[in-house]
Design a protein around this motif. Structure first.
Motif: not given
Length: 291
Positions: A213, A220, A281-282, A217, A278
């Motif tokens: 995951k 992305h 960063c999102s 990310t 993660r």
């Protein structure tokens, strides 16, 4: 012996024997996907990437997990659907890595080499796993239809409790059962498709999930920064995420190759760190796992 989900003919996937082969396969896949292919999901099975995490002891190429993460990060830049399918498949194989007998794993890996996609069925937090009970010469997964996900994969892996509450995994031919069962029905499982759950298999699958995951990310975010350079603070977060991915890849490599005693607290710390990096960063700066 595991049987194919259909009798249709399909090309034999490429054999990726070196890490350079994986990188080349990713290049070819991206070129095909971005050239206007109408069904990007169909590109994954013949690419050979589904088999890149098969252990060397079963004829696999022993690809490092850093390259595995790179595959997910690169694929998500052109298809989130394909990246999610590969991610789920790799997590399922991690659950299988230490479960069942050698012959059972060999049969599963043979299907993977031919391009079959596996998926680990997720269970709601706190939900009791379905029971697997003897039914004649086979087994019945009680109310198995309720845990069968609506998915396009070939095989679905479902955690269950066997005799004496022993944890097991049942492998279901998804295309076969999905058209013949409803949510309340029991599912028939052949004995060869019932694997005793390996020690720490759940824990290692959780680590692989957090790891991939994070790679998803990273890909992305990298895709977004191609057109919109990140703010300095976000650039730092991406660097931290990349660092955690590299550390986790090294840890998973050691676990898979050397089979050391598993430090459950260390695994938990890595999962928390990967999830936190993660989420940051999102754009979510809250703790990954609330106490």
């Amino acid at each position: 012996m595991m049987v194919p989900t259909s009798d249709r003919l399909r090309p034999v996937p490429l054999a990726l024997t070196r890490e350079g082969d994986v990188v080349a396969a990713l290049d070819r896949l991206e070129a095909l996907a971005t050239s206007g292919s109408p069904d990007q999901s169909s590109l994954l099975p013949p690419s050979g990437l589904l088999a890149m995490s098969i252990p060397a002891s079963f004829g696999g190429a022993d690809i490092s997990n850093l390259i595995v993460a790179e595959a997910v990060s690169r694929i998500v830049t052109w298809s989130t659907t394909v990246a999610e399918r590969l991610l789920g498949h790799l997590v399922a194989l991690e659950m299988i890595r230490t479960s069942g007998s050698t012959e059972q794993r060999k049969a599963i890996y043979a299907r993977v080499v031919l391009g079959d996609v596996f998926e680990l069925s997720s269970r709601r937090e706190g939900a009791v796993p379905p029971r697997l009970v003897r039914s004649g010469l086979a087994f019945a997964l009680e109310h198995g239809g309720s845990v069968l996900a609506n998915s396009a994969v070939d095989w679905q892996i479902i955690g269950a409790s066997g005799a004496g509450s022993e944890p097991v995994v049942a492998i279901l031919d998804h295309k076969h059962v999905s058209v013949r069962n409803n949510a309340s029905s029991d599912l028939t499982v052949h004995p060869d498709y019932v694997l005793s759950l390996g020690e720490n298999a759940d824990c290692l699958a959780r680590l692989m999930t957090a790891f991939l995951k994070a790679a998803y990310t990273r890909g992305h975010v990298n895709a977004q920064t191609r057109t919109n350079p990140p703010e300095p603070a976000m650039a730092v977060e991406v660097e931290l995420l990349d660092g955690m991915i590299q550390k986790a890849a090294s840890l998973i490599d050691v676990i898979q190759v050397d089979d050391p005693p598993i430090d459950l607290e260390q695994i938990d710390r890595f999962c928390r760190a990967l999830d936190t990096a993660r989420l940051r960063c999102s754009g979510d700066h809250s703790p990954a796992i609330k106490s």
